[in-house]
Scaffold this active site. Structure first.
Site, PDB file in Angstrom:
ATOM      1  NE  ARG A   1      -4.255  -1.656   1.721  1.00 14.28           N
ATOM      2  CZ  ARG A   1      -5.230  -2.015   2.540  1.00 14.28           C
ATOM      3  NH1 ARG A   1      -5.133  -1.741   3.818  1.00 14.28           N
ATOM      4  NH2 ARG A   1      -6.295  -2.624   2.077  1.00 14.28           N
TER       5      ARG A   1
ATOM      6  CE  LYS B   1     -13.660  -8.957   5.432  1.00 14.81           C
ATOM      7  NZ  LYS B   1     -12.918  -8.150   4.447  1.00 14.81           N
TER       8      LYS B   1
ATOM      9  N   GLY C   1      -8.428  -8.287   0.615  1.00 17.80           N
ATOM     10  CA  GLY C   1      -7.139  -8.364   1.292  1.00 17.80           C
ATOM     11  C   GLY C   1      -6.567  -9.770   1.309  1.00 17.80           C
TER      12      GLY C   1
ATOM     13  N   GLY D   1     -13.532  -3.905   0.716  1.00 18.53           N
ATOM     14  CA  GLY D   1     -14.909  -3.455   0.922  1.00 18.53           C
ATOM     15  C   GLY D   1     -15.313  -2.376  -0.065  1.00 18.53           C
TER      16      GLY D   1
HETATM   17  P1  ADP Z   1     -11.020 -11.185   1.236  1.00 18.95           P
HETATM   18  O1  ADP Z   1     -10.128 -10.575   2.293  1.00 18.95           O
HETATM   19  O2  ADP Z   1     -10.246 -11.664   0.050  1.00 18.95           O
HETATM   20  O3  ADP Z   1     -12.167 -10.292   0.890  1.00 18.95           O
HETATM   21  P2  ADP Z   1     -12.506 -12.628   3.253  1.00 18.95           P
HETATM   22  O4  ADP Z   1     -11.940 -11.706   4.259  1.00 18.95           O
HETATM   23  O5  ADP Z   1     -13.968 -12.559   2.983  1.00 18.95           O
HETATM   24  O6  ADP Z   1     -11.686 -12.482   1.872  1.00 18.95           O
HETATM   25  O7  ADP Z   1     -12.213 -14.135   3.659  1.00 18.95           O
HETATM   26  C1  ADP Z   1     -10.920 -14.624   3.789  1.00 18.95           C
HETATM   27  C2  ADP Z   1     -10.885 -15.751   4.773  1.00 18.95           C
HETATM   28  O8  ADP Z   1     -11.860 -16.728   4.458  1.00 18.95           O
HETATM   29  C3  ADP Z   1      -9.581 -16.495   4.788  1.00 18.95           C
HETATM   30  O9  ADP Z   1      -8.927 -16.234   6.001  1.00 18.95           O
HETATM   31  C4  ADP Z   1      -9.966 -17.977   4.676  1.00 18.95           C
HETATM   32  O10 ADP Z   1      -9.275 -18.803   5.567  1.00 18.95           O
HETATM   33  C5  ADP Z   1     -11.433 -17.936   4.999  1.00 18.95           C
HETATM   34  N1  ADP Z   1     -12.193 -19.062   4.400  1.00 18.95           N
HETATM   35  C6  ADP Z   1     -12.291 -19.396   3.116  1.00 18.95           C
HETATM   36  N2  ADP Z   1     -13.050 -20.499   2.944  1.00 18.95           N
HETATM   37  C7  ADP Z   1     -13.452 -20.873   4.173  1.00 18.95           C
HETATM   38  C8  ADP Z   1     -14.262 -21.936   4.670  1.00 18.95           C
HETATM   39  N3  ADP Z   1     -14.798 -22.839   3.850  1.00 18.95           N
HETATM   40  N4  ADP Z   1     -14.478 -21.998   6.001  1.00 18.95           N
HETATM   41  C9  ADP Z   1     -13.934 -21.078   6.829  1.00 18.95           C
HETATM   42  N5  ADP Z   1     -13.167 -20.058   6.426  1.00 18.95           N
HETATM   43  C10 ADP Z   1     -12.925 -19.937   5.112  1.00 18.95           C
HETATM   44 MG    MG Z   2     -10.340 -10.399   4.381  1.00 15.87          MG
END
Ligand code: ADP
Ligand code: MG
Length: 399
Positions: A40, A202, A355, A378
């Protein structure tokens, strides 16, 4: 959506001898007082060097973490100032307050080429409240305003929103400009087939996005923890997988709309289930709707990776947000790796956001394989839902 053009650095006018407040996003991971990942900080350099080359002095403001209006030594920006100094190749004066006496004193004496970094904006309780009084104090520190913090553009916070309206001379920085250009391309008739891959944990945030993506997309591939809310809503057995029951109605509504819009929502066929979220846990690949009691689905299975890859191979535009599984643990990382490689290998315009998704891409050494890595998780999702982001509206003079 608004049609007023977003003012950029090209529209900012003469900044020679002027102090420019630049809202940057230096919300970086810190450990033991060291910056763990400077992506960043590096991403802000084009805007900073351009303004410096144009003869400005810079007053930089960023948030870091969630100090909730209190001063916290572990969330001070001094380590960020050190790294910025190295990257920029010039001195960066880190002041120890946000809009207080020291900041005022330093900013009243800065010369063209000087760079000042204010302390963590969220040490001020007014920051997250869009407080006009804080905006007034910050406005005194500069003569012009640039927002280059795309990751914070969806928040109506003082440094992003109220502050912008205090300046006649205001613009988006190059990073924010590029984000808006790329994401607008996804909103406004991208090349078809347009495929979105959504995953991660999320669930609620991302379910909201799905409804916005049903119209422009031809297919939405759902992996990660999100998938289990779909499967459970349809009566499948998901064991102890992450599920948000209060969103069952939204999921059913999304599926109904998908049929109406002729958009495919593609769910996993198989998943890697385990008794616990750990490397040692007993695991088993099972159909997505037959996760045994006591186990939880932690990755998409190999057949799903193949199916998703098939859909992705035909895509002309791809948006990927959210890992397909718990990629941080090796036994549950194949799904994310498989999808990352399928997206990277597709002959398509590819955008990755989120992220954790970016972290996964980095670990796989695939950073260079996509057209755009979106720095705001977000913010990019809200933008893609078609929402007007407060930070962008304020630059346009509409909010
Ligand atoms: P991003 O930061 O890319 O937007 P999120 O914050 O929504 O993604 O989610 C990321 C997290 O989701 C990771 O830490 C990963 O371990 C978790 N994750 C992915 N699939 C699963 C699952 N089936 N069960 C629990 N956690 C999960
Ligand atoms: Mg995340």
């Amino acid at each position: 959506m608004s049609l007023a053009p977003l003012p950029t650095l090209d529209d900012l006018g003469d900044v020679g001898g002027r102090r420019v407040f630049v809202r940057v996003d230096y919300n970086v991971p810190l450990e033991r007082g060291e910056v763990q990942d400077d992506l960043r900080i590096r991403a802000s350099l084009p805007t900073l060097t351009e303004l410096l080359d144009r003869g400005a002095s810079l007053v930089l403001g960023s948030h870091l973490g969630r100090p909730r209006g209190e001063v916290r030594d572990d969330l001070r920006l001094a380590p960020v100032a050190d790294r910025l100094e190295e990257l920029l190749g010039r001195d960066v004066a880190a002041v120890s307050d946000v809009g207080g006496e020291e900041a005022r004193a330093v900013c009243s004496h800065i010369e063209p080429g000087d760079v000042v970094l204010l302390e963590n904006l969220r040490f001020e309780p007014g920051e997250t409240k869009d407080d006009p009084e804080l905006a007034d104090r910050l406005a005194e520190l500069a003569d012009a305003y640039v927002n280059d913090a795309f990751g914070a553009a969806h928040r109506a916070h003082a440094s992003v929103h109220a502050l912008a309206s205090r300046f006649e001379q205001r613009a988006a920085g190059r990073l924010l400009q590029r984000e808006v250009e790329v994401l607008s391309r996804l909103l406004e008739g991208p090349d078809a087939p347009y495929v979105a891959v959504l995953g991660g944990a999320k669930i609620s945030d991302k379910l909201t996005v799905i409804s916005g993506l049903l119209e422009p997309c031809d297919a939405i591939l759902v992996g990660g923890a999100m998938a289990f809310t779909f499967v459970a809503a349809a009566g499948g057995r998901v064991g102890r997988s992450l599920v948000e029951e209060e969103r069952f109605d939204d999921v059913r509504e999304a599926q109904r709309l998908a049929v109406e819009r002729n958009t495919l929502i593609q769910l996993p066929e198989d998943v890697v289930a385990a008794s616990e979220m750990s490397v040692e846990a007993r695991r088993q690949t099972v159909p997505v709707d037959q996760v045994p009691d006591g186990m939880m689905g932690l990755d998409i299975g190999p057949r799903t990776v193949e199916e998703f890859a098939r859909t992705l191979a035909d895509a002309k535009t791809i948006l990927w947000n959210g890992p397909m599984g718990v990629f941080e643990l090796e036994p549950f990382s194949s799904g994310t790796r498989g999808v990352a490689m399928a997206v990277a290998g597709a002959n398509a315009f590819t955008v990755v956001g989120g992220g954790d998704s970016l972290l996964a891409v980095k670990r796989l050494g695939l950073e260079g394989s996509f057209d755009h890595l979106s720095t705001g998780g977000g913010a990019s999702l809200e933008f893609l839902e078609g929402k007007e982001l407060p930070g962008i509206a304020a630059l346009r003079g509409e909010g």
